[in-house]
Design a protein around this motif. Structure first.
Motif, PDB file in Angstrom:
ATOM      1  N   LEU A 181       0.830  -1.206   0.000  1.00 11.44           N
ATOM      2  CA  LEU A 181       0.000   0.000   0.000  1.00 11.44           C
ATOM      3  C   LEU A 181       0.863   1.253   0.000  1.00 11.44           C
ATOM      4  CD1 LEU A 181      -2.744   1.431   0.271  1.00 11.44           C
ATOM      5  CD2 LEU A 181      -2.546   1.152   2.749  1.00 11.44           C
ATOM      6  N   ALA A 182       1.986   1.212   0.716  1.00 15.00           N
ATOM      7  CA  ALA A 182       2.865   2.377   0.767  1.00 15.00           C
ATOM      8  C   ALA A 182       3.336   2.770  -0.635  1.00 15.00           C
ATOM      9  CB  ALA A 182       4.062   2.087   1.672  1.00 15.00           C
ATOM     10  N   GLY A 183       3.611   1.770  -1.481  1.00 10.42           N
ATOM     11  CA  GLY A 183       4.008   2.072  -2.850  1.00 10.42           C
ATOM     12  C   GLY A 183       2.851   2.588  -3.693  1.00 10.42           C
ATOM     13  N   ALA A 184       1.654   2.028  -3.482  1.00  9.60           N
ATOM     14  CA  ALA A 184       0.486   2.471  -4.251  1.00  9.60           C
ATOM     15  C   ALA A 184       0.097   3.902  -3.921  1.00  9.60           C
ATOM     16  CB  ALA A 184      -0.691   1.537  -3.985  1.00  9.60           C
ATOM     17  N   GLN A 185       0.398   4.352  -2.702  1.00  9.52           N
ATOM     18  CA  GLN A 185       0.023   5.706  -2.297  1.00  9.52           C
ATOM     19  C   GLN A 185       0.819   6.780  -3.031  1.00  9.52           C
ATOM     20  OE1 GLN A 185       0.512   5.146   1.962  1.00  9.52           O
ATOM     21  NE2 GLN A 185      -1.704   5.325   2.257  1.00  9.52           N
ATOM     22  N   ALA A 186       1.863   6.380  -3.770  1.00 15.09           N
ATOM     23  CA  ALA A 186       2.571   7.347  -4.606  1.00 15.09           C
ATOM     24  C   ALA A 186       1.718   7.765  -5.799  1.00 15.09           C
ATOM     25  CB  ALA A 186       3.892   6.750  -5.088  1.00 15.09           C
ATOM     26  N   GLU A 187       0.717   6.955  -6.167  1.00 17.87           N
ATOM     27  CA  GLU A 187      -0.145   7.247  -7.314  1.00 17.87           C
ATOM     28  C   GLU A 187      -1.563   7.624  -6.917  1.00 17.87           C
ATOM     29  OE1 GLU A 187       0.034   4.389 -10.538  1.00 17.87           O
ATOM     30  OE2 GLU A 187       1.753   3.430  -9.575  1.00 17.87           O
ATOM     31  N   ALA A 188      -2.004   7.194  -5.750  1.00 19.70           N
ATOM     32  CA  ALA A 188      -3.393   7.455  -5.339  1.00 19.70           C
ATOM     33  C   ALA A 188      -3.428   7.648  -3.832  1.00 19.70           C
ATOM     34  CB  ALA A 188      -4.298   6.294  -5.756  1.00 19.70           C
ATOM     35  N   SER A 189      -4.404   8.406  -3.376  1.00 19.06           N
ATOM     36  CA  SER A 189      -4.563   8.642  -1.941  1.00 19.06           C
ATOM     37  C   SER A 189      -5.220   7.446  -1.268  1.00 19.06           C
ATOM     38  CB  SER A 189      -5.400   9.901  -1.707  1.00 19.06           C
ATOM     39  OG  SER A 189      -6.731   9.703  -2.158  1.00 19.06           O
ATOM     40  N   SER A 190      -5.142   7.405   0.058  1.00 18.89           N
ATOM     41  CA  SER A 190      -5.777   6.322   0.813  1.00 18.89           C
ATOM     42  C   SER A 190      -7.279   6.305   0.572  1.00 18.89           C
ATOM     43  CB  SER A 190      -5.490   6.491   2.313  1.00 18.89           C
ATOM     44  OG  SER A 190      -4.113   6.438   2.574  1.00 18.89           O
ATOM     45  N   GLU A 191      -7.894   7.497   0.475  1.00 17.51           N
ATOM     46  CA  GLU A 191      -9.339   7.571   0.248  1.00 17.51           C
ATOM     47  C   GLU A 191      -9.709   7.007  -1.130  1.00 17.51           C
ATOM     48  OE1 GLU A 191      -7.452  10.040   1.241  1.00 17.51           O
ATOM     49  OE2 GLU A 191      -8.078  10.297   3.330  1.00 17.51           O
ATOM     50  N   GLU A 192      -8.897   7.312  -2.144  1.00 15.68           N
ATOM     51  CA  GLU A 192      -9.179   6.794  -3.488  1.00 15.68           C
ATOM     52  C   GLU A 192      -9.040   5.276  -3.524  1.00 15.68           C
ATOM     53  OE1 GLU A 192      -7.936  10.295  -6.615  1.00 15.68           O
ATOM     54  OE2 GLU A 192      -6.308   9.220  -5.618  1.00 15.68           O
ATOM     55  N   LEU A 193      -8.005   4.741  -2.851  1.00 20.39           N
ATOM     56  CA  LEU A 193      -7.808   3.295  -2.839  1.00 20.39           C
ATOM     57  C   LEU A 193      -8.925   2.593  -2.080  1.00 20.39           C
ATOM     58  CD1 LEU A 193      -3.961   3.338  -2.237  1.00 20.39           C
ATOM     59  CD2 LEU A 193      -5.102   2.527  -4.301  1.00 20.39           C
ATOM     60  N   THR A 194      -9.373   3.207  -0.992  1.00 20.36           N
ATOM     61  CA  THR A 194     -10.467   2.614  -0.228  1.00 20.36           C
ATOM     62  C   THR A 194     -11.748   2.588  -1.049  1.00 20.36           C
ATOM     63  OG1 THR A 194      -9.499   3.385   1.849  1.00 20.36           O
ATOM     64  CG2 THR A 194     -11.836   2.821   1.882  1.00 20.36           C
ATOM     65  N   GLU A 195     -12.040   3.684  -1.763  1.00 19.20           N
ATOM     66  CA  GLU A 195     -13.234   3.728  -2.610  1.00 19.20           C
ATOM     67  C   GLU A 195     -13.118   2.726  -3.758  1.00 19.20           C
ATOM     68  OE1 GLU A 195     -16.957   4.611  -3.626  1.00 19.20           O
ATOM     69  OE2 GLU A 195     -15.894   5.320  -1.832  1.00 19.20           O
ATOM     70  N   ALA A 196     -11.899   2.550  -4.287  1.00 17.90           N
ATOM     71  CA  ALA A 196     -11.690   1.550  -5.340  1.00 17.90           C
ATOM     72  C   ALA A 196     -11.974   0.148  -4.807  1.00 17.90           C
ATOM     73  CB  ALA A 196     -10.256   1.638  -5.860  1.00 17.90           C
ATOM     74  N   ALA A 197     -11.569  -0.115  -3.564  1.00 20.84           N
ATOM     75  CA  ALA A 197     -11.838  -1.428  -2.966  1.00 20.84           C
ATOM     76  C   ALA A 197     -13.335  -1.646  -2.787  1.00 20.84           C
ATOM     77  CB  ALA A 197     -11.116  -1.540  -1.618  1.00 20.84           C
ATOM     78  N   ARG A 198     -14.066  -0.620  -2.393  1.00 22.19           N
ATOM     79  CA  ARG A 198     -15.522  -0.757  -2.233  1.00 22.19           C
ATOM     80  C   ARG A 198     -16.175  -1.067  -3.587  1.00 22.19           C
ATOM     81  NH1 ARG A 198     -15.161   4.112   1.004  1.00 22.19           N
ATOM     82  NH2 ARG A 198     -15.186   3.597   3.228  1.00 22.19           N
ATOM     83  N   THR A 199     -15.731  -0.353  -4.629  1.00 22.23           N
ATOM     84  CA  THR A 199     -16.301  -0.580  -5.963  1.00 22.23           C
ATOM     85  C   THR A 199     -15.999  -2.002  -6.434  1.00 22.23           C
ATOM     86  OG1 THR A 199     -15.963   1.767  -6.451  1.00 22.23           O
ATOM     87  CG2 THR A 199     -16.395   0.297  -8.312  1.00 22.23           C
ATOM     88  N   TYR A 200     -14.775  -2.458  -6.208  1.00 22.50           N
ATOM     89  CA  TYR A 200     -14.392  -3.811  -6.622  1.00 22.50           C
ATOM     90  C   TYR A 200     -15.201  -4.849  -5.847  1.00 22.50           C
ATOM     91  CZ  TYR A 200     -11.458  -7.924  -7.452  1.00 22.50           C
ATOM     92  OH  TYR A 200     -11.012  -9.169  -7.793  1.00 22.50           O
ATOM     93  N   ALA A 201     -15.405  -4.607  -4.542  1.00 23.50           N
ATOM     94  CA  ALA A 201     -16.181  -5.540  -3.725  1.00 23.50           C
ATOM     95  C   ALA A 201     -17.619  -5.637  -4.225  1.00 23.50           C
ATOM     96  CB  ALA A 201     -16.147  -5.109  -2.260  1.00 23.50           C
ATOM     97  N   ALA A 202     -18.218  -4.495  -4.591  1.00 18.92           N
ATOM     98  CA  ALA A 202     -19.594  -4.509  -5.103  1.00 18.92           C
ATOM     99  C   ALA A 202     -19.661  -5.179  -6.477  1.00 18.92           C
ATOM    100  CB  ALA A 202     -20.125  -3.073  -5.187  1.00 18.92           C
ATOM    101  N   GLU A 203     -18.647  -4.934  -7.293  1.00 20.12           N
ATOM    102  CA  GLU A 203     -18.624  -5.498  -8.650  1.00 20.12           C
ATOM    103  C   GLU A 203     -18.494  -7.014  -8.635  1.00 20.12           C
ATOM    104  OE1 GLU A 203     -15.143  -5.264 -11.695  1.00 20.12           O
ATOM    105  OE2 GLU A 203     -16.280  -3.417 -11.897  1.00 20.12           O
ATOM    106  N   THR A 204     -17.773  -7.549  -7.653  1.00 20.78           N
ATOM    107  CA  THR A 204     -17.504  -8.994  -7.604  1.00 20.78           C
ATOM    108  C   THR A 204     -18.350  -9.711  -6.557  1.00 20.78           C
ATOM    109  OG1 THR A 204     -15.679  -8.613  -6.041  1.00 20.78           O
ATOM    110  CG2 THR A 204     -15.125  -8.635  -8.387  1.00 20.78           C
TER     111      THR A 204
END
Length: 292
Positions: A181-204
């Motif tokens: 996650l520390a590496g991913a935060q160089a491209e996206a904020s924690s809030e964006e990654l959390t929202e992406a996880a929610r969208t992925y969870a709903a999609e799958t």
């Protein structure tokens, strides 16, 4: 009728029961984008059982706050012309969310406390010494946390909302997830990654478990990037639409002021001032129309 607009308004705090009652009635008459509300103030007063003066005052406040916009006039058979309103969903979504209580109240028999009994007998004089009991935490100060401990706690705090948003049976290796996650935060904020996880969870949600990635692999392979980009695109589109709507209202306000239209009384002060700043009208025009 729009359940979508009603749902957005229902979750927001409007400041009073009267304001909430009126905006919920207007939301019931709106289209899904908040437009097309044409009902007279007499009709609103009759259906909400509020006084006509109260309805007029609240709608005037909504117009001044930018929650409502007057978009035109509609001819009616009974009252001549009725103002057509639009609920500005962007302005409503900026209002404070209602806080739902999750606690449960307890009921039962209340026992009367036992009254204190005054002490009797021999009074023992205290021995001289320290005023603190030996187990006082101030007698044993803790060592300050190390920089490494603080960094680990901060990383774990960033991971927590993402961890909770991801499908529960697809989480594993929390330590590795925190490092990736520390590496991913160089491209996206924690809030964006959390929202992406929610969208992925709903999609799958309806997928078999073998088709859903484990969280560490989802982060490592960058599967979150698509959801982050789509969310950013929606945000840009929403911002662009809001700017376009504002520009349209500023130009409409300037036109109404120059024409001394009956719509002048519905022009919010902020749009009149912006029209003056852009040179569409003069301050004297706005004052002559009774807007400023």
């Amino acid at each position: 009728m729009s359940y979508h607009v009603e749902s957005i308004c229902d979750r927001r705090r409007f400041g009073s029961a009267t304001r909430k009652q009126i905006v919920m009635y207007l939301a019931n008459k709106a289209s899904d984008d908040g437009t097309g509300i044409w009902c007279s103030k007499h009709t609103i007063a009759r259906h909400t059982e509020l006084s006509l003066a109260t309805v007029k005052r609240v709608i005037r406040d909504f117009l001044a706050e930018g929650i409502l916009l007057a978009t035109g006039l509609r001819d009616t058979s009974r009252h001549g012309q009725t103002v057509v309103y639009r609920i500005v969903l962007e302005a409503v979504e900026e209002l404070e969310l209602l806080q739902w209580s999750t606690g449960s109240s307890t009921t039962g028999v209340t026992l009367n406390p036992v009254p204190p009994v005054p002490a009797t007998g021999v009074t023992v004089s205290p021995q001289p010494g320290s005023g603190r009991p030996p187990n006082n935490p101030k007698n044993h100060p803790e060592n300050p946390p190390s920089a490494r401990t603080s960094a680990r706690e901060a990383a774990d705090a960033d991971l927590e909302p993402l961890w909770e948003a991801y499908p529960a049976d697809r989480r594993r290796d929390r330590k590795a997830c925190g490092q990736i996650l520390a590496g991913a935060q160089a491209e996206a904020s924690s809030e964006e990654l959390t929202e992406a996880a929610r969208t992925y969870a709903a999609e799958t949600a309806d997928y078999t478990r073998t088709k859903v990635m484990f969280l560490d692999n989802w982060l490592r392979t960058g599967k979150w990037r698509r959801y982050v980009e789509e969310a950013r695109g929606r945000a840009r589109e929403k911002e662009s639409r809001a700017r376009t709507d504002e520009e349209t209202m500023i130009r409409s306000a300037a036109r109404w002021i120059l024409e001394r239209s009956a719509m002048c009384r519905h022009v919010p002060r902020k749009y009149a001032l912006k029209a003056v700043e852009r040179g569409l009208i003069t301050l004297r025009d706005a004052q002559a129309a009774g807007v400023l």
